[in-house]
Scaffold this active site. Structure first.
Site: not given
Length: 259
Positions: A136, A149
């Site tokens: 990501s 995250y």
């Protein structure tokens, strides 16, 4: 990697980007093994593609080996694993429960590590294979409200880079795909809608084609939005300028007293 005739396991392929990747791999001639935690969704995708499926929760350290064993048994071999499964959470870190921290780390970082450890000996014996990690942009820049995250994705990036160096010369390829925002159920499931002005959500089918193209190309890395490489570059060269930019364009998640 030439896809026709290969066997590919796509984790988290019962919905979203994972489903789109599984469809694209099947379209290009791979035999796909779908994976998910939800039996109804996983079997539905498998039925659509005429594929095999395995069920399992990557957050459970006992399951990655079983997932690999079952995926291998379905076709007698396994050539490609796309590490796509993941969980998200958005909010101020001081409100995040220890249990939620553990779940995210187990699913987004430890799970892919254990799955890789389970499948790597098989790929090394074959002298051929590919591990593709979907990370990501959050792991390259950090994101307010997604501290854990972002940390798991940064860790996954480092793991993939290190594994690539270890696997050099073995016939096993390791690639990293860095997406930005994809128009899937991910944000609804994390409990907070996507609210940033930029980048705009991308169509999952388009992103899936990018992922599969990366695997076929033999290259080590690809970004869904090449212009987003600018942010990590600015961060490396001028941290102060990067943090000013991040405060301006990021979500307004702050801890109490942060303004």
């Amino acid at each position: 990697m030439r896809l026709p005739g290969t066997v590919a396991l796509v984790t988290g392929s019962s919905s979203g980007l994972g489903t789109a990747i599984a469809r694209e791999l099947a379209r290009r001639g791979a035999s796909v093994v779908t994976h998910g935690r939800d039996a109804e969704r996983a079997t539905a995708v498998a039925a659509e593609l005429g594929a095999s499926y395995v069920l399992g929760d990557l957050a459970d350290p006992e399951q990655p080996q079983r997932i690999v064993d079952e995926a291998t048994q379905s076709h007698g071999r396994l050539d490609l694993v796309v590490h796509n499964a993941g969980r998200g959470w958005q909010g101020s870190f001081d409100t995040m429960t220890p249990e939620c921290i553990g779940e995210l780390v187990a699913t987004d970082l430890t799970g892919p590590m254990l799955l890789s450890r389970a499948v790597l000996p098989l790929l090394l014996r074959q002298g051929r294979g590919h591990l593709c990690f979907v990370t990501s942009i959050a792991g390259r820049t950090g994101v307010a409200g997604e501290a854990v995250y972002a940390a798991t994705k940064a860790g996954l990036d480092a793991f993939a880079d290190s594994l690539r160096l270890e696997a050099e010369g073995t016939g096993v390829e390791v690639s990293t795909f860095v997406p930005a925002v994809i128009d899937t159920e991910f944000f609804a499931r994390r409990g907070t809608p996507y609210a940033r002005r930029s980048p705009k959500p991308r169509n999952p089918d388009h992103v899936a084609r990018q992922v599969v193209s990366l695997i076929e190309s033999g290259k080590t890395e690809r970004w869904s939005d090449p212009l987003l490489r600018i942010a990590p570059a600015v961060r490396a060269v001028s941290p102060a300028a990067y943090h000013r930019m991040a405060r301006r364009w990021g979500e307004k998640t702050r801890m109490p007293g942060g303004g």
